[in-house]
Every structure is written in C-alpha cells, then in structure tokens.
Enzyme design. Structure first.
Site, PDB file in Angstrom:
ATOM      1  CG  ASP A   1      40.375  39.443  32.967  1.00 32.84           C
ATOM      2  OD1 ASP A   1      41.202  37.859  31.982  1.00 32.84           O
ATOM      3  OD2 ASP A   1      40.395  39.754  34.391  1.00 32.84           O
TER       4      ASP A   1
ATOM      5  NE  ARG B   1      37.867  37.103  36.278  1.00 31.49           N
ATOM      6  CZ  ARG B   1      37.789  36.523  37.384  1.00 31.49           C
ATOM      7  NH1 ARG B   1      36.448  36.797  38.460  1.00 31.49           N
ATOM      8  NH2 ARG B   1      38.362  36.090  38.557  1.00 31.49           N
TER       9      ARG B   1
ATOM     10  NE  ARG C   1      40.192  32.934  41.054  1.00 28.92           N
ATOM     11  CZ  ARG C   1      40.833  33.825  40.102  1.00 28.92           C
ATOM     12  NH1 ARG C   1      40.598  35.043  40.289  1.00 28.92           N
ATOM     13  NH2 ARG C   1      40.680  33.508  38.712  1.00 28.92           N
TER      14      ARG C   1
ATOM     15  CG  ASP D   1      39.047  42.984  34.182  1.00 33.67           C
ATOM     16  OD1 ASP D   1      40.105  43.529  34.427  1.00 33.67           O
ATOM     17  OD2 ASP D   1      38.255  42.271  34.292  1.00 33.67           O
TER      18      ASP D   1
ATOM     19  CG  ASP E   1      37.685  43.794  39.164  1.00 32.15           C
ATOM     20  OD1 ASP E   1      38.079  42.616  39.576  1.00 32.15           O
ATOM     21  OD2 ASP E   1      36.544  43.394  38.283  1.00 32.15           O
TER      22      ASP E   1
ATOM     23  N   GLY F   1      43.838  36.386  39.820  1.00 31.05           N
ATOM     24  CA  GLY F   1      43.982  35.702  39.016  1.00 31.05           C
ATOM     25  C   GLY F   1      45.537  36.134  39.138  1.00 31.05           C
TER      26      GLY F   1
ATOM     27  CB  THR G   1      43.684  41.337  35.546  1.00 32.61           C
ATOM     28  OG1 THR G   1      42.886  39.855  35.282  1.00 32.61           O
ATOM     29  CG2 THR G   1      43.710  42.637  35.820  1.00 32.61           C
TER      30      THR G   1
HETATM   31  P1  ADP Z   1      40.675  39.460  40.307  1.00 31.34           P
HETATM   32  O1  ADP Z   1      41.514  39.681  41.737  1.00 31.34           O
HETATM   33  O2  ADP Z   1      42.067  39.213  39.788  1.00 31.34           O
HETATM   34  O3  ADP Z   1      40.345  40.598  40.399  1.00 31.34           O
HETATM   35  P2  ADP Z   1      39.221  38.412  42.374  1.00 31.34           P
HETATM   36  O4  ADP Z   1      37.731  38.795  41.597  1.00 31.34           O
HETATM   37  O5  ADP Z   1      39.287  36.619  42.570  1.00 31.34           O
HETATM   38  O6  ADP Z   1      40.558  37.833  41.017  1.00 31.34           O
HETATM   39  O7  ADP Z   1      39.997  38.694  43.626  1.00 31.34           O
HETATM   40  C1  ADP Z   1      40.438  38.112  44.166  1.00 31.34           C
HETATM   41  C2  ADP Z   1      40.591  38.305  45.837  1.00 31.34           C
HETATM   42  O8  ADP Z   1      40.625  39.694  46.460  1.00 31.34           O
HETATM   43  C3  ADP Z   1      38.845  37.181  45.889  1.00 31.34           C
HETATM   44  O9  ADP Z   1      39.644  36.200  46.080  1.00 31.34           O
HETATM   45  C4  ADP Z   1      38.937  37.716  47.684  1.00 31.34           C
HETATM   46  O10 ADP Z   1      39.563  37.687  48.706  1.00 31.34           O
HETATM   47  C5  ADP Z   1      39.093  39.438  47.532  1.00 31.34           C
HETATM   48  N1  ADP Z   1      37.781  40.379  47.361  1.00 31.34           N
HETATM   49  C6  ADP Z   1      37.612  39.817  45.847  1.00 31.34           C
HETATM   50  N2  ADP Z   1      35.865  41.424  45.801  1.00 31.34           N
HETATM   51  C7  ADP Z   1      35.969  41.680  47.333  1.00 31.34           C
HETATM   52  C8  ADP Z   1      35.192  42.609  48.346  1.00 31.34           C
HETATM   53  N3  ADP Z   1      33.916  42.806  47.500  1.00 31.34           N
HETATM   54  N4  ADP Z   1      35.687  42.154  49.476  1.00 31.34           N
HETATM   55  C9  ADP Z   1      36.733  42.194  50.171  1.00 31.34           C
HETATM   56  N5  ADP Z   1      37.305  41.224  49.742  1.00 31.34           N
HETATM   57  C10 ADP Z   1      37.256  40.848  48.008  1.00 31.34           C
HETATM   58  O1  F6P Z   2      40.868  37.232  35.990  1.00 32.71           O
HETATM   59  C1  F6P Z   2      42.133  36.313  34.830  1.00 32.71           C
HETATM   60  C2  F6P Z   2      40.975  34.530  34.571  1.00 32.71           C
HETATM   61  O2  F6P Z   2      42.503  34.323  33.757  1.00 32.71           O
HETATM   62  C3  F6P Z   2      40.074  34.947  33.759  1.00 32.71           C
HETATM   63  O3  F6P Z   2      40.530  35.808  32.010  1.00 32.71           O
HETATM   64  C4  F6P Z   2      39.099  33.539  33.784  1.00 32.71           C
HETATM   65  O4  F6P Z   2      38.160  33.662  33.517  1.00 32.71           O
HETATM   66  C5  F6P Z   2      39.855  32.926  34.883  1.00 32.71           C
HETATM   67  O5  F6P Z   2      41.066  34.073  35.284  1.00 32.71           O
HETATM   68  C6  F6P Z   2      40.099  31.736  35.602  1.00 32.71           C
HETATM   69  O6  F6P Z   2      40.144  31.389  36.677  1.00 32.71           O
HETATM   70  P1  F6P Z   2      40.706  30.406  37.412  1.00 32.71           P
HETATM   71  O7  F6P Z   2      42.091  30.291  37.226  1.00 32.71           O
HETATM   72  O8  F6P Z   2      40.459  30.575  38.539  1.00 32.71           O
HETATM   73  O9  F6P Z   2      40.715  29.231  36.188  1.00 32.71           O
END
Ligand code: ADP
Ligand code: F6P
Length: 324
Positions: free
Chosen positions: A130, A174, A74, A132, A105, A13, A128
């Site tokens: 969040d 989240r 993502r 978090d 994360d 995000g 982020t």
């Molecule tokens: P954020 O980084 O904001 O927490 P996401 O959880 O969507 O957002 O993770 C972003 C991207 O990081 C995912 O779309 C994926 O490409 C990568 N990612 C997330 N989890 C893993 C994992 N366990 N192993 C490898 N890549 C990951």
């Molecule tokens: O992690 C950032 C965030 O904005 C969260 O607060 C929310 O739940 C999520 O991403 C929304 O995701 P998307 O932009 O894919 O709708």
C-alpha cells in the site's frame, strides 16, 4: 542487553520483498553470530508458539519470491490482553532477545504493544504493497505491485483499444492512492481517481465525454479501492453516458509474482539494518528509506505521522492527458 537470539515474523497483508527481508535478517543474524528463529503465521503463530529454527539453508532461493515463506495472518487475538500475554510468553519461553516484525501499520501496532507493554526489543520493517506509511518513502512490495498493475493495464489496452472500449480498473491500497497514482501515470491512464483528492462523479463523466467526443474511445480509468468500486462506477457511467465500457478489479494478482529488483534490494537493505539496530541496542524502532538512505525511527513517532500525497505527481498525471 547482550543479543544472542532473535526472531523474525511476517504479519498482515503479504507483499513482495518480504522474503528478501527474511533472507537478509537470517543471513545477517548468522553472520553476526546470533541464533535466529522464524515465527510462522504472524502474530497467530507467536501466540500459538509456532517457532522454527532458521539457518542459512532455510532462506536459500527465496530472495525473489512473492508471498512469505513464514506465512502471515490477520490475528484478532493480538489485539486482546490474553493474546498479547501469550505472545510475550512465547518470546520468553524461547529465550528470544529481539524480534523483527515485517508488516504494515497494523503489524507495527502489535510490535509497539510488545515493546511498550512488555519491554520486548522490537524492530519493524515496512512490508505492505500500500505504501501508506508516512515515515518512509517506500514500503516493501509497492514497486512490485505497481509493476503488476502496469502489466495488467498494458494487456487490457490491447483488447480495449481494438474494441473502442473504455475500462475502469480498480487497484488496491486501502486508503492510500499511491498504487493508483504510480501505476496510472506510468500507464498513461486517462483518469486516476484516489481517496486523497476529491473528484466528483460529474467530473469523471465530463472528462470521459470530452475524450469520447474528441475520438478517444479506449479510456483507462484507474480507481483506487479507497475511492470507490469499479463495478459500481461502471454501472453509473453506463447510465450517464453512451459509452462502451467494462470494469475490472486487479485484486490479489498485484500482490503476487516475483519481487522486483527494487523490492529485493530494499528488502535486503532493510533486513540488514534491522539486525544491526538490534545489535547496537537500538529498539522499538522501525526501518525506512528516505532519499535512498536507510533510516530508523522511533515506532511511536513513526506511527503518529500522517502520510502526505504527492500532489505534484498527480497534477502532472492529469496534465499529460489533458490535451487530447
Ligand atoms: P498490516 O500490518 O498489513 O497493516 P493489519 O492491519 O491487518 O495488516 O494488521 C496485521 C495484524 O497486526 C492484525 O491482524 C493484528 O494481529 C495486529 N494488529 C493490528 N492492529 C493492532 C493493534 N491495535 N494492537 C495489536 N495488534 C494489532
Ligand atoms: O494491505 C494490503 C492489502 O492488499 C490492501 O491493499 C487490501 O485492501 C487488503 O490488503 C486486502 O486484504 P485481504 O488480502 O485480506 O483480502
């Protein structure tokens, strides 16, 4: 290893302050005589080989802007062996010695894999809204998102008050209630509902009933998305109480708009620190801020920490609105 060329990407995000961090990474890399490239579209671009050269001009006029000029994604493929191998190949093919990953994360999990599986020299910057991540007091975008929610609630109050209406306002985060807590307390919200603290539906009804009976008709209930859905709560409350009520979801508006002063400064400080770590031979680490000091910590250790919730602030928020 002598660092000659580094890359920066944004993933997951987007959040305000990511551009400020990109700006600082690029300018500090150049200032230290490094070559610097951007990877577009997060891990999707790393897998696809979307590598663009960055110079001082590429980051002109971006420090304040929300979103990310490198775009983000993502990317499910990054969770597979095939995707990870391709991502690594892009780094090798482009002679990239160090990688700065700006994201949450999930993005850090990807960075951790690149570091532990392939030995890539990685640094993470927490981007982020969040807030978090346990190892850092603040993440990039949190302050701007809270400000956006405060502004929204301020506008809502105008129309809610003159109609003697209440409103359930759903905010992002989240599973983390920080946006709800911080925007709620600074908006004098009558109730704040977060995933970290159990709050039964009966408690919500009781609080609103009490307020209505004591002449408080324009209640704002801030609901963290991890604790429920505004539209569902609106329907249930209307069944339980004679209340003039609406609901709204702030949604992606809280992720847009200019980065606040705090996020710009944090982005710049974290970007500089990430580059310095790579130059110092520090790697597989994530940058954070604790008690206003920029720190770095091992990525595996940082990700294993459990985020704690600020119960004192939550209790204060409740006490401030208890005496109606
Ligand atoms: P954020 O980084 O904001 O927490 P996401 O959880 O969507 O957002 O993770 C972003 C991207 O990081 C995912 O779309 C994926 O490409 C990568 N990612 C997330 N989890 C893993 C994992 N366990 N192993 C490898 N890549 C990951
Ligand atoms: O992690 C950032 C965030 O904005 C969260 O607060 C929310 O739940 C999520 O991403 C929304 O995701 P998307 O932009 O894919 O709708």
């Amino acid at each position: 290893m002598l660092m000659k060329k580094i890359a920066v990407l944004t993933s997951g995000g987007d959040s305000q302050g990511m551009n400020a961090a990109i700006y600082a990474v690029v300018r500090m890399a150049l200032d230290n005589g490094l070559e610097v490239v951007g990877i577009e579209d997060g891990y999707q671009g790393l897998i696809a080989g979307s590598v663009v050269p960055m110079n001082a001009k590429s980051v002109d006029g971006i420090i304040h802007r929300g979103g990310t000029v490198l775009r983000t994604s993502r990317c499910l493929a990054m969770k597979t062996d095939e995707g990870q191998n391709k991502a690594y190949k892009t780094l090798v093919d482009n002679n990239i010695d160090g990688l700065v990953v700006i994201g949450g994360d999930g993005s850090f999990q990807g960075a951790k894999i690149l570091a532990t599986k392939f030995g890539v020299l990685t640094m993470g910057i927490p981007g982020t809204i969040d807030n978090d991540l346990a190892y850092t007091d603040f993440t990039l975008g949190f302050d701007s998102a809270v400000n956006a929610v405060m502004q929204t609630i301020k506008m809502l109050r105008d129309t809610m008050s003159c109609n003697e209406r209440s409103c359930v306002v759903e905010v992002m985060g989240r599973n983390c209630g920080d946006i709800a807590l911080h925007a709620g307390i600074t908006s004098a919200a009558e109730m704040i509902i977060v995933p970290e603290v159990r709050c039964s539906f009966e408690e919500v009804v009781a609080r609103l009933k009490y307020n209505l009976e004591h002449g408080k008709k324009d209640n704002i209930v801030v609901l963290a998305e991890g604790a429920g859905k505004a539209v569902e709560m609106e329907a249930k409350l209307k069944q339980a109480l004679p209340i003039n009520l609406r609901s709204m979801v702030v949604g992606h508006l809280q992720r847009g708009g200019d980065a606040s002063y705090a996020d710009r400064l944090l982005g710049v400080r974290m970007g500089e620190h990430a580059v310095q770590c790579l130059l110092d031979g520090k790697t597989s680490r994530v940058v954070g801020i604790r008690h206003d000091v920029i720190i770095d910590e091992d990525i595996v250790e940082a990700l294993s920490k459990r985020k704690s919730f600020d119960l004192n602030l939550y209790n204060l928020a409740n006490r401030l609105v208890n005496s109606y």
